[in-house]
Design a protein around this motif. Structure first.
Motif, mmCIF file in Angstrom:
data_model
loop_
_atom_site.group_PDB
_atom_site.id
_atom_site.type_symbol
_atom_site.label_atom_id
_atom_site.label_comp_id
_atom_site.label_asym_id
_atom_site.label_seq_id
_atom_site.Cartn_x
_atom_site.Cartn_y
_atom_site.Cartn_z
ATOM 1 N N GLN A 1 0.843 -1.198 0.000
ATOM 2 C CA GLN A 1 0.000 0.000 0.000
ATOM 3 C C GLN A 1 0.876 1.244 0.000
ATOM 4 N N HIS A 2 0.422 2.242 -0.735
ATOM 5 C CA HIS A 2 1.153 3.506 -0.834
ATOM 6 C C HIS A 2 0.221 4.646 -0.442
ATOM 7 N N THR A 3 0.587 5.369 0.601
ATOM 8 C CA THR A 3 -0.221 6.504 1.071
ATOM 9 C C THR A 3 0.332 7.801 0.494
ATOM 10 N N ILE A 4 -0.522 8.553 -0.161
ATOM 11 C CA ILE A 4 -0.154 9.855 -0.728
ATOM 12 C C ILE A 4 -0.674 10.930 0.210
ATOM 13 N N VAL B 1 -12.919 5.159 -5.137
ATOM 14 C CA VAL B 1 -12.437 3.902 -4.573
ATOM 15 C C VAL B 1 -12.704 2.774 -5.570
ATOM 16 N N GLY B 2 -11.671 1.955 -5.803
ATOM 17 C CA GLY B 2 -11.783 0.856 -6.747
ATOM 18 C C GLY B 2 -11.220 1.161 -8.119
ATOM 19 N N ASP B 3 -10.956 2.432 -8.429
ATOM 20 C CA ASP B 3 -10.418 2.789 -9.742
ATOM 21 C C ASP B 3 -8.972 2.320 -9.882
ATOM 22 N N LEU B 4 -8.602 1.903 -11.095
ATOM 23 C CA LEU B 4 -7.217 1.614 -11.426
ATOM 24 C C LEU B 4 -6.603 2.873 -12.023
ATOM 25 N N LYS C 1 -4.240 0.728 -7.501
ATOM 26 C CA LYS C 1 -5.683 0.694 -7.341
ATOM 27 C C LYS C 1 -6.065 1.531 -6.128
ATOM 28 N N VAL C 2 -7.088 2.369 -6.268
ATOM 29 C CA VAL C 2 -7.509 3.255 -5.180
ATOM 30 C C VAL C 2 -8.222 2.430 -4.104
ATOM 31 N N ARG D 1 -4.988 6.442 -0.510
ATOM 32 C CA ARG D 1 -4.184 5.236 -0.364
ATOM 33 C C ARG D 1 -4.394 4.349 -1.579
ATOM 34 N N LEU D 2 -3.269 3.867 -2.138
ATOM 35 C CA LEU D 2 -3.286 3.013 -3.318
ATOM 36 C C LEU D 2 -2.740 1.633 -2.975
#
Length: 432
Positions: free
Chosen positions: A3-6, A27-30, A56-57, A76-77
């Motif tokens: 997971q990557h938090t922006i 949420v759910g978008d690529l 992915k969101v 978060r991705l």
């Protein structure tokens, strides 16, 4: 997968808080690397936030319109590799908006429903009960005429109320103004005219983004500035004749001239004699910051709302130079591509609605500036020349000044100087 938090980036200039103006993903978008995820707004500009990688969101940290601190978790991705979040299953801190925590649907727990308590049966009114005297609608017997004063009847006619269906609380059932005041309008109170229908729709529109910034700035300016508005009419006949001639003879690379470049040059000349009107007033420090450069803001209506692109150093530009720079910054603002420095730093502002400018206006000063020049619409009016009425192209200037630091006399002298330059436009081009 990790997971990557922006986080909300530091946009500079000491800004500690931004407003989330718009989400570009859900949420759910690529998403792809460098794809715009969101836009945040500061007092001066809108900043787009791109994705640092494909992913992915999983989670959004706020709703549009929320204010967020710089460094707060924004999105978060789920990404390939380890990401930058240590515990993949760890929930992000609960985002906080101005109205409280933002509820995340995926974290919402099922709440057991309380056992429904039967509602008590509603009492049925007795048929022989006395009629209420609160303006309720009650049919009168056939042919019975309601008693009411002429003024009550006139008011009822204007409101479309049928007095035959109103219970009166006055003596002998007379209908009073108080009965109309208390009247709860039932759906069939106002009989719509043939072909017309009632529209009871109501839409709630959240004030966010640029609209909220405009609202905040206008409210602050109105609350903190003590304005004086000065209105003067100007004979624009000679200037309009000159403008048309210059437009017909201009070179291909030269922009078409409107009124505003002439006004800008006239303001530069007037400011040279009254430099204190080209300034900012820092009312907290009690200091007037007088500017040598004349940076003229032009209030412009865009699809996103009111913006003020700035023509910098108008004192160093000729008529054509003012026109060209005005066209450039205005086009950038309307297209949404204006840079931060093109929308800030003005020292005095022009506001104009062109043909919609009305006869008189009371423009709000673009704080912390101390003056704004309002341009009203131009119209042909009869003007007395000493022996007869002659048609002249007339226009009003409605200008506001911060009366805390600009006296009424100085405001009038400034506007009169602009008036004399516009009425004798040759003076605009004479230096010294």
């Amino acid at each position: 997968m990790g997971q990557h938090t922006i986080k909300v980036p530091d946009v500079g200039e000491g800004i500690a808080e931004v407003e989330l103006a718009e989400w570009h993903v859900a949420v759910g978008d690529l998403v792809r690397e460098d794809q715009v995820l969101a836009a945040v707004m500061t007092d001066k500009a809108t900043v787009e936030i791109p994705s640092p990688s494909d992913g992915k969101v999983l989670w959004l940290g706020a709703e549009e319109g929320d204010k967020m601190a710089v460094g707060a978790a924004l999105i978060r991705l789920e990404v390939a590799g380890g990401g930058n979040t240590e515990a993949a299953a760890e929930l992000a801190p609960e985002p906080v908006s101005e109205s409280g925590p933002v509820t995340k649907p995926e974290a919402r727990a099922e709440t057991p429903q309380a056992e429904e308590v039967p509602k008590p049966a509603r009492a049925t009114p007795r048929e022989d009960a006395a009629p209420p005297k609160t303006g309720a609608f009650l049919p009168r017997p056939e042919g019975e005429k309601p008693m009411a004063a002429p003024s009550v009847r006139a008011r009822a006619r204007e409101a479309g109320v049928d007095l035959r269906r109103v219970a009166g609380s006055g003596p002998a059932g007379r209908i009073t103004h108080e009965d109309l005041d208390r009247l709860e309008v039932a759906p069939d109170t106002l009989a719509p005219a043939a072909g017309y229908q009632r529209n009871t729709a109501q839409e709630e529109i959240k004030v966010i983004g640029l609209r909220r910034k405009i609202a905040e700035r206008m409210a602050e300016a109105h609350a903190r500035i003590a304005p004086i508005t000065y209105v003067e009419e100007v004979d624009m006949s000679a200037l309009e004749e000159l403008r048309e001639r210059l437009n017909k003879t201009r070179r291909e690379e030269q922009p078409k001239l409107t009124l505003l470049p002439f006004l800008m040059r006239a303001m530069v000349r007037a400011i040279a004699e009254q430099p204190r009107l080209n300034a900012h007033y820092d009312d907290e420090a009690g200091v007037i910051l007088q500017s040598g450069g004349v940076h003229i803001g032009i209030a412009a209506q865009t699809g996103a709302g009111l913006m003020v692109p700035v023509v910098r150093h108008a004192e160093a530009r000729d008529l054509w130079g003012c026109a060209a720079e005005l066209n450039r910054v205005s086009a950038a603002a309307k297209a949404g591509h204006a840079a931060r420095e093109e929308l800030s730093g003005s020292t005095i502002t022009i506001t104009s609605l062109g043909a919609l400018g009305g006869i008189v206006s009371t423009p709000i000063i673009n704080r912390p500036e101390v003056a704004i020049i309002g341009v009203n619409k131009m119209a042909v009016r009869p003007v007395w020349d000493g022996s007869a009425f002659v048609p002249r192209k007339m226009m009003n200037l409605s200008s506001s000044f911060d009366h805390r630091v600009v006296d009424g006399w100085d405001a009038a002298v400034f506007v009169q100087k602009i008036k004399s330059l516009l009425e004798t436009p040759a003076l605009i081009f004479i230096e010294g």
